[in-house]
Write an enzyme that holds these catalytic residues in place. Sequence first.
Site, PDB file in Angstrom:
ATOM      1  CB  SER A 123      14.393 -10.581 -31.730  1.00 33.89           C
ATOM      2  OG  SER A 123      14.057 -11.769 -31.100  1.00 33.89           O
ATOM      3  CG  ASP A 208       8.628 -14.030 -36.050  1.00 35.18           C
ATOM      4  OD1 ASP A 208       9.422 -14.719 -35.386  1.00 35.18           O
ATOM      5  OD2 ASP A 208       8.835 -12.931 -36.711  1.00 35.18           O
ATOM      6  CG  HIS A 250      12.689 -14.684 -34.727  1.00 38.65           C
ATOM      7  ND1 HIS A 250      11.625 -13.966 -34.261  1.00 38.65           N
ATOM      8  CD2 HIS A 250      13.722 -14.356 -33.995  1.00 38.65           C
ATOM      9  CE1 HIS A 250      12.282 -13.240 -33.095  1.00 38.65           C
ATOM     10  NE2 HIS A 250      13.611 -13.592 -32.988  1.00 38.65           N
TER      11      HIS A 250
END
Length: 296
Positions: A123, A208, A250
């Site tokens: 991330s 995501d 994610h």
Amino acid sequence: MILLISASQVSRITGELEKQYTPSKWTVRLGAEETLKTFSQIGSQAWPFLVFVHGGYWQYGSKDESAFMVNPLTAQGVAVVVVAYDIAPKGTLDQMVDQVARSTVFVQKRYPCNEGIYLCGHSAGAHLAAMMLLTNWTKHGVTPNLRGFLLISGIYDLEPIVSTSVNAPLHMTLEGARRNSPQWHLEAAPVKPADPACPVLVIVGQHDSPEFHRQSREFYQRHASSHFPAQTLCTRGWKASFEELHDVDHFEIIWNLTQEDDVLNQVEPWPFPLVAAIHSGQHGPFSPIEFEEGSF
Ligand SMILES: N[C@@H](CC(=O)c1ccccc1NC=O)C(=O)O
């Protein structure tokens, strides 16, 4: 008392003494030579290093919460470095980028015999790791032996987040966002890592958001197009690959690094020793390498 001993007795005694004082002659598991070879490798710290940069939108997360992938890796002889950086509001984006660069340089200087430094980020951490593609190492006095990048669910163009709540503690201007967007500086990347074939693996989770998918795809993209004219990893000559990991979001994408049957096993081809570690599923002792800002 006078003790008379012959030359042959002396040599037998010294022979025995020699043996007694040669620890490798007493090893049980491996032969003498193999033991010494293994030991010298450990002594020279000739490991591959996985440098992990945690995520948390540059405003949360810490190294202490981010060592979850350590055990399967150390069990395979990979040294893991979990980087701490000053998250916002204490740190600015520019400072965080610099801290990750200096951490990488620290690893190279401290372990010059390393068998490669693999930068892995998740991330916001993938963004910081990707910024290392652009780093001019000459000002740091050493070029790290970078052998691979593993960029997981990252953001490479920061402009879209300037107008979101993510930017509240970051106080990024549009200009600052551009300055810290690897997507917009690929053409100006000053020096590639020492190994020109250093692979860059861009990974995104199936669940995501579409924006995260777009960011990863465009950063990687094989060919420039009229739809997306900017330079990409591929058009700049990086040995890049792109993977969308099936059925993970994610967060699962990175939690899974702790697991024996990690979904990242599905990534083919995998350029990193990480894959061997994750395949093995053997969990060794927890032994992270830690260093703080003051030590570099
Ligand atoms: N506030 C975000 C959290 C988030 O983005 C995040 C959380 C943990 C680790 C990484 C994250 N994202 C990017 O760095 C959310 O609610 O999804």
